[in-house]
Design a protein around this motif. Structure first.
Motif, PDB file in Angstrom:
ATOM      1  N   LEU A 213       0.786  -1.607  -0.218  1.00 41.31           N
ATOM      2  CA  LEU A 213       0.370   0.558   0.167  1.00 41.31           C
ATOM      3  C   LEU A 213       1.291   0.733   0.103  1.00 41.31           C
ATOM      4  O   LEU A 213       0.609   2.442  -0.810  1.00 41.31           O
ATOM      5  N   GLY A 214       1.768   0.932   0.771  1.00 40.14           N
ATOM      6  CA  GLY A 214       2.802   1.774   0.977  1.00 40.14           C
ATOM      7  C   GLY A 214       3.318   2.536  -0.594  1.00 40.14           C
ATOM      8  O   GLY A 214       3.351   3.818  -1.229  1.00 40.14           O
ATOM      9  N   GLU A 215       3.629   1.314  -1.689  1.00 40.09           N
ATOM     10  CA  GLU A 215       4.199   1.551  -3.176  1.00 40.09           C
ATOM     11  C   GLU A 215       2.469   2.148  -4.177  1.00 40.09           C
ATOM     12  O   GLU A 215       3.342   3.159  -4.696  1.00 40.09           O
ATOM     13  N   LEU A 216       1.824   1.974  -3.676  1.00 37.75           N
ATOM     14  CA  LEU A 216       0.267   2.694  -4.454  1.00 37.75           C
ATOM     15  C   LEU A 216       0.713   4.070  -3.871  1.00 37.75           C
ATOM     16  O   LEU A 216       0.450   4.617  -4.574  1.00 37.75           O
ATOM     17  N   ALA A 217       0.829   4.278  -2.730  1.00 38.30           N
ATOM     18  CA  ALA A 217       0.998   5.866  -2.324  1.00 38.30           C
ATOM     19  C   ALA A 217       1.903   6.810  -3.572  1.00 38.30           C
ATOM     20  O   ALA A 217       1.506   7.739  -3.271  1.00 38.30           O
ATOM     21  N   GLN A 218       2.946   6.003  -2.703  1.00 33.61           N
ATOM     22  CA  GLN A 218       3.807   6.596  -3.678  1.00 33.61           C
ATOM     23  C   GLN A 218       3.940   6.334  -5.406  1.00 33.61           C
ATOM     24  O   GLN A 218       3.867   7.612  -6.369  1.00 33.61           O
ATOM     25  N   GLN A 219       2.830   5.733  -5.945  1.00 38.10           N
ATOM     26  CA  GLN A 219       2.289   6.071  -6.892  1.00 38.10           C
ATOM     27  C   GLN A 219       1.392   6.424  -7.405  1.00 38.10           C
ATOM     28  O   GLN A 219       1.556   7.481  -8.401  1.00 38.10           O
ATOM     29  N   TYR A 220       0.922   7.034  -6.485  1.00 42.63           N
ATOM     30  CA  TYR A 220      -0.328   7.960  -6.933  1.00 42.63           C
ATOM     31  C   TYR A 220      -0.437   9.090  -5.654  1.00 42.63           C
ATOM     32  O   TYR A 220      -1.186   8.871  -4.688  1.00 42.63           O
ATOM     33  N   PRO A 221       0.249  10.100  -5.899  1.00 43.80           N
ATOM     34  CA  PRO A 221       0.997  10.995  -4.797  1.00 43.80           C
ATOM     35  C   PRO A 221      -0.212  11.435  -4.735  1.00 43.80           C
ATOM     36  O   PRO A 221      -0.569  12.127  -3.158  1.00 43.80           O
ATOM     37  N   ASP A 222      -1.183  11.817  -5.807  1.00 39.46           N
ATOM     38  CA  ASP A 222      -2.344  12.766  -5.087  1.00 39.46           C
ATOM     39  C   ASP A 222      -3.619  11.922  -4.476  1.00 39.46           C
ATOM     40  O   ASP A 222      -4.853  12.717  -4.215  1.00 39.46           O
ATOM     41  N   VAL A 223      -3.941  11.116  -3.828  1.00 37.86           N
ATOM     42  CA  VAL A 223      -4.723  10.146  -3.922  1.00 37.86           C
ATOM     43  C   VAL A 223      -4.960  10.264  -1.905  1.00 37.86           C
ATOM     44  O   VAL A 223      -3.453  10.228  -1.517  1.00 37.86           O
ATOM     45  N   PHE A 224      -5.756   9.975  -1.493  1.00 35.26           N
ATOM     46  CA  PHE A 224      -6.321  10.451  -0.009  1.00 35.26           C
ATOM     47  C   PHE A 224      -5.966   8.949   0.330  1.00 35.26           C
ATOM     48  O   PHE A 224      -5.595   7.786   0.019  1.00 35.26           O
ATOM     49  N   ILE A 225      -5.106   8.610   1.735  1.00 34.29           N
ATOM     50  CA  ILE A 225      -5.262   7.620   2.899  1.00 34.29           C
ATOM     51  C   ILE A 225      -5.833   8.131   3.831  1.00 34.29           C
ATOM     52  O   ILE A 225      -5.942   9.442   4.728  1.00 34.29           O
ATOM     53  N   GLN A 226      -6.499   6.871   4.743  1.00 32.91           N
ATOM     54  CA  GLN A 226      -7.719   6.529   5.697  1.00 32.91           C
ATOM     55  C   GLN A 226      -7.158   5.396   6.264  1.00 32.91           C
ATOM     56  O   GLN A 226      -6.818   4.535   5.471  1.00 32.91           O
ATOM     57  N   THR A 227      -7.011   5.138   7.822  1.00 33.92           N
ATOM     58  CA  THR A 227      -6.947   4.101   8.496  1.00 33.92           C
ATOM     59  C   THR A 227      -7.607   5.034   9.663  1.00 33.92           C
ATOM     60  O   THR A 227      -7.471   5.688  10.174  1.00 33.92           O
ATOM     61  N   HIS A 228      -7.157   3.229  11.236  1.00 30.85           N
ATOM     62  CA  HIS A 228      -7.267   3.980  12.231  1.00 30.85           C
ATOM     63  C   HIS A 228      -6.025   4.074  13.000  1.00 30.85           C
ATOM     64  O   HIS A 228      -5.416   3.613  12.501  1.00 30.85           O
ATOM     65  N   LEU A 229      -6.284   5.223  14.415  1.00 36.41           N
ATOM     66  CA  LEU A 229      -4.735   5.141  14.575  1.00 36.41           C
ATOM     67  C   LEU A 229      -5.497   5.762  16.336  1.00 36.41           C
ATOM     68  O   LEU A 229      -6.132   6.276  16.797  1.00 36.41           O
ATOM     69  N   SER A 230      -5.270   5.259  17.002  1.00 39.06           N
ATOM     70  CA  SER A 230      -4.187   5.656  19.341  1.00 39.06           C
ATOM     71  C   SER A 230      -5.776   5.314  19.445  1.00 39.06           C
ATOM     72  O   SER A 230      -6.486   6.409  20.059  1.00 39.06           O
ATOM     73  N   GLU A 231      -7.170   4.562  19.023  1.00 29.05           N
ATOM     74  CA  GLU A 231      -8.491   4.542  19.331  1.00 29.05           C
ATOM     75  C   GLU A 231      -8.660   4.330  20.807  1.00 29.05           C
ATOM     76  O   GLU A 231      -9.571   4.570  21.420  1.00 29.05           O
TER      77      GLU A 231
END
Length: 438
Positions: A213-231
């Motif tokens: 998924l990090g590779e994908l984020a690098q390939q598409y730099p204008d795409v958003f990312i969403q996930t959960h953190l410290s809930e």
């Protein structure tokens, strides 16, 4: 050219603000003019009445016109499990969420729920959502297709998870990357639609999947990312067991290239100072989900700390851990959490976090979140006096701050008169009709 004019009390934040209490614009008797899906003019009605001579005119005198609400974190497959009793986060996922999400392998079923989901957003005045789909590519297709019918600005993504969940809900590092890439190519910037790379949360993605998924984020730099953190504290302890080599929870995402502007992390309740620092440096945002934090007993988010650290914050319902699609109710819950933390959240501050503040955090303030000329004509009409009690409440005081605060405590979908997306009415309370729905 289609030109429409609306007379109402009008309230919005025209620019980014660190002091929303002062930086709003309010026209008690205002005029909004739209043309071809965009806002063309905003101002005082009586001094600019000539602006609407050629327009189709809608008189909402005495009502309140606001930018459409932005819900920055919610789960479309959990629509049907809203208000399921009991449990904290990890047990709640196992007992309720995963069994429900299994149904979304069926495109027709996903399409059926997507229609109800979008209707609920509009019914509550929400015109943009940042949405988690299920693990199934077909379900994301169904959701995007439904939003496309209304020319809605929707940000969404296929959930990715390849471990620590039932085998019938798992993808793989390869399929997660390939399916997400195919959805990006099909839907990202297709009309007003946007894509978000969506690992559910660190425990349900292997190192291999996070790398993919990090590779994908690098390939598409204008795409958003969403996930959960410290809930949840047990969740944080679990992450430390699974990733002992990483400095903290956020560092897991950072290590795999999933931390940047346009990344939105749900919750962020129990953050270390180093995590606050990295969030600020990366210009990533936190989705504050007060209703679900209370419902699941996760903890109390520190809004003051976030703003002291200059980390963008936006409000979110987190349906179905959250208990309502109403952003107004969610704002009321945020106020209560701030009270428990020994702080006060001004009503204009709360409104900012679900309009312009959210748009700024997403980098979309030129499109949504305000009523500036040139932005997309997404707005909502509220009736502050929607029942006998609210009529009584507003007999003696009707300042903008008082109206917004009272609505955050008293309002529900009955206060929403109409919702407009790209200049078209997609919900009208008196007609109970969703335009363009199948």
């Amino acid at each position: 050219m289609t030109t429409q004019a609306y007379r109402a009390s009008i309230l919005h934040f025209p620019k980014q603000s660190h002091s929303p209490k002062e930086d709003y614009v309010y026209f008690e008797d205002g005029l909004l003019v739209t043309r071809n899906e965009k806002i063309e003019f905003i101002g005082d009605y009586k001094t600019h009445i000539n602006q609407c001579l050629e327009a189709t005119f809608m008189d909402y005198s005495g009502k309140l016109l606001l930018p459409g609400f932005i819900d920055s974190h919610l789960h479309f497959p959990q629509t049907e499990m809203l208000a399921s009793f009991g449990e904290q986060l990890l047990d709640w996922l196992t007992d309720y969420t995963f069994p429900v999400e299994r149904k979304f392998a069926d495109y027709e079923y996903a399409s059926y729920i997507a229609n109800i989901f979008i209707k609920q957003l509009y019914r509550h005045g929400t015109t943009t959502g940042m949405v988690y789909s299920s693990v199934h590519k077909a379900a994301a297709d169904a959701l995007f297709q439904e939003a496309a019918c209304h020319n809605m600005l929707l940000i969404a993504g296929k959930v990715c998870m390849d471990r620590h969940c039932p085998d019938w809900l798992q993808d793989t590092p390869q399929s997660a990357q390939q399916d997400s890439a195919a959805l990006i190519e099909k839907w990202h910037n297709n009309g007003r639609l946007k894509y978000a790379i969506t690992p559910r949360f660190a425990p349900t993605s292997s190192v291999e999947q996070l790398h993919a998924l990090g590779e994908l984020a690098q390939q598409y730099p204008d795409v958003f990312i969403q996930t959960h953190l410290s809930e949840n504290l047990k969740e944080i302890a679990w992450v430390k067991e699974l990733f002992p080599e990483r400095k903290n929870y956020l560092d897991v995402y950072d290590h795999f290239g999933l931390l940047r502007k346009g990344a939105v992390f749900g919750h962020g309740i129990h953050l270390e100072q180093a995590e606050w620092q990295r969030l600020q440096e990366s210009q990533a945002s936190i989705a504050f989900c007060p209703s679900s934090n209370l419902f699941l007993g996760s903890g109390l988010f520190d809004l003051v700390k976030a703003e002291q650290q200059n980390v963008p914050v936006m409000l979110a319902t987190d349906v179905g851990g959250g208990t309502s699609f109403s952003m107004l109710k969610t704002m009321g819950e945020a106020y209560k959490i701030c009270q428990l933390k020994g702080n006060q959240m001004d009503p204009m501050h709360g409104l900012y976090l679900m309009t312009q503040g959210a748009a700024v955090g997403l980098g979309l303030e030129n499109d949504i979140g305000n009523l500036n000329p040139g932005t997309d004509a997404d707005f909502v009409i509220l009736d502050p006096e929607f029942d006998e009690l609210s009529v009584l409440r507003f007999e003696n005081q009707r300042t903008p701050q008082d109206i917004i605060f009272a609505l955050s405590m008293l309002a529900d979908d009955r206060a929403i008169m109409a919702t407009y997306v790209a200049g078209k009415a997609v919900y009208q309370a008196d007609k109970q009709v969703l335009k363009g729905a199948h």
